[in-house]
Design an enzyme around this catalytic site. Structure first.
Site, PDB file in Angstrom:
ATOM      1  CD  GLU A 241      69.298  13.103 -11.938  1.00 20.44           C
ATOM      2  OE1 GLU A 241      68.736  12.909 -13.701  1.00 20.44           O
ATOM      3  OE2 GLU A 241      69.769  11.899 -11.668  1.00 20.44           O
TER       4      GLU A 241
ATOM      5  CB  ALA B 247      68.083   3.182 -24.845  1.00 18.70           C
TER       6      ALA B 247
ATOM      7  NE  ARG C  58      57.048   5.757 -15.918  1.00 18.43           N
ATOM      8  CZ  ARG C  58      57.638   5.631 -17.185  1.00 18.43           C
ATOM      9  NH1 ARG C  58      57.982   4.610 -18.452  1.00 18.43           N
ATOM     10  NH2 ARG C  58      58.250   6.408 -17.793  1.00 18.43           N
TER      11      ARG C  58
ATOM     12  CD1 TRP D 190      68.976  14.788 -15.979  1.00 16.36           C
ATOM     13  CD2 TRP D 190      67.140  14.366 -17.166  1.00 16.36           C
ATOM     14  NE1 TRP D 190      68.095  13.996 -15.168  1.00 16.36           N
ATOM     15  CE2 TRP D 190      66.491  14.050 -15.718  1.00 16.36           C
ATOM     16  CE3 TRP D 190      66.055  14.380 -18.635  1.00 16.36           C
ATOM     17  CZ2 TRP D 190      65.788  13.250 -15.820  1.00 16.36           C
ATOM     18  CZ3 TRP D 190      65.187  13.728 -18.414  1.00 16.36           C
ATOM     19  CH2 TRP D 190      64.339  13.727 -16.934  1.00 16.36           C
TER      20      TRP D 190
ATOM     21  CB  CYS E 235      61.731   6.214 -14.085  1.00 21.72           C
ATOM     22  SG  CYS E 235      62.098   6.283 -16.357  1.00 21.72           S
TER      23      CYS E 235
ATOM     24  CG  ASP F 171      68.741   1.322 -17.956  1.00 23.02           C
ATOM     25  OD1 ASP F 171      68.707   0.353 -17.878  1.00 23.02           O
ATOM     26  OD2 ASP F 171      69.341   2.444 -18.474  1.00 23.02           O
TER      27      ASP F 171
ATOM     28  CE1 TYR G  59      60.800  11.508 -11.754  1.00 26.23           C
ATOM     29  CE2 TYR G  59      62.106  11.809 -13.639  1.00 26.23           C
ATOM     30  CZ  TYR G  59      62.111  11.309 -13.489  1.00 26.23           C
ATOM     31  OH  TYR G  59      62.309  10.067 -13.843  1.00 26.23           O
TER      32      TYR G  59
END
Length: 304
Positions: A66, A303, A207, A88, A182, A210, A130
């Site tokens: 990744e 989620a 920011r 993803w 994130c 999880d 990203y």
């Protein structure tokens, strides 16, 4: 003299605090979370270890793939799916189901991504996520800015600068992203060495975190990127500081939380990195993890 505190203990303490004291809220996904606002963790990378969680197995090879995908500026899931990485896929799959009404499963969707380039172009792209922002941030004049290339150049030529920063939070393009960043902003600091070298430390501002599923990948990849940058700039790795804003656990991850908190951390593994021609040339085979003996993996739903 008391034994040193295991770095993962601070992670588990944060998990416990969020689960026991977090504010319960209905979130974007509808699943619901317990969340706290504002947390900090620190990891010393100078001894060659890497913050790869041991209280559950983390599939670190997928994390390496990744990070390389980010550094390549990719925004399509196709290169990841080709390597057997599915992390993803859920976002474009969810969009495809909603917009077409077709009840397709993940395997069939990924098979179409691999077998049909036109389908992959239409349904496998995540928008300007990203990789686009890291490598091809578009300014108001239409010019693209390669933040990573500029970062490496800055670390080499002006190590004392306070502007060694890159970010994915491009306000103008947030609405086009499958998921806004994130792990959002990274900043680097060079501590000069007496012999002319130095130590590279970093801060990652996240920011949204999880803690159950995302954090283990995020912190490992941040450490790996820091080691790559240090190697490319002739520096040693220093400290990795992690700052989380909305730090949360999903309500349907109770079994994951309970399992992690019952386990004792094991020694952190060592990360060795084979030199590459530049920051964009690293491959999976250049990354070696030794001494990784984690507890078993704990499955939990993502989620979307």
């Amino acid at each position: 003299m008391p034994a040193p505190i295991h770095p993962e203990t601070a992670v588990l303490d944060l998990i416990r605090r969020v689960w026991e004291q977090g504010h319960e809220r209905v979130d974007r996904t509808g699943v619901g979370t317990r969340a706290l606002f504002g947390a900090m963790l620190r990891f010393d990378l100078s001894d060659g270890t890497v913050p790869l969680m041991t209280t559950k197995r983390v599939f670190w090879k997928s994390a390496v793939k990744e990070l390389i995908w980010f550094l390549n500026g990719e925004t399509s899931i196709r290169p990841l799916v080709e390597q057997g990485v599915h992390i993803w896929t859920d976002w474009p799959l969810d969009r495809y189901r909603r917009e077409t009404g077709e009840a397709i499963d993940r395997d069939a969707f990924e098979a179409r991504i691999l077998g049909d380039p036109a389908f992959a172009a239409r349904w496998g792209d995540l928008g300007p996520v990203y990789g686009k922002q890291w490598r091809r941030w578009q300014g108001p004049d239409g010019r693209e800015h390669d933040q990573i290339r500029a970062l490496v150049e800055g670390l080499k030529t002006n190590p004392a600068s306070r502007r060694h920063i890159f970010t994915g939070w491009n306000v103008a393009e947030l609405a086009e992203m499958a998921l806004p960043p994130c792990h959002m902003t990274y900043q680097y600091f060079v501590e000069p060495g007496a012999d002319g070298g130095g130590r590279l430390s970093s801060i990652l501002y996240q920011r949204s975190c999880d803690l159950g599923l995302g954090f283990p990948f995020n912190i490992f990849e941040a450490a790996l990127l820091q080691r790559m940058l240090a190697q490319q700039c002739g520096l040693e790795a220093g400290e990795l500081v992690w700052m989380g804003a909305d730090v949360h656990l999903y309500l349907n991850h109770a079994h994951l939380v309970e399992t992690l908190l019952e386990r004792a951390p094991r020694p952190l593994p060592r990360l060795d990195l084979r030199p590459a021609a530049d920051i964009f040339s690293y491959r999976l085979e250049d990354v070696s993890i030794t001494g990784y003996d984690p507890h078993p993996h704990v499955a939990a739903p993502v989620a979307v």
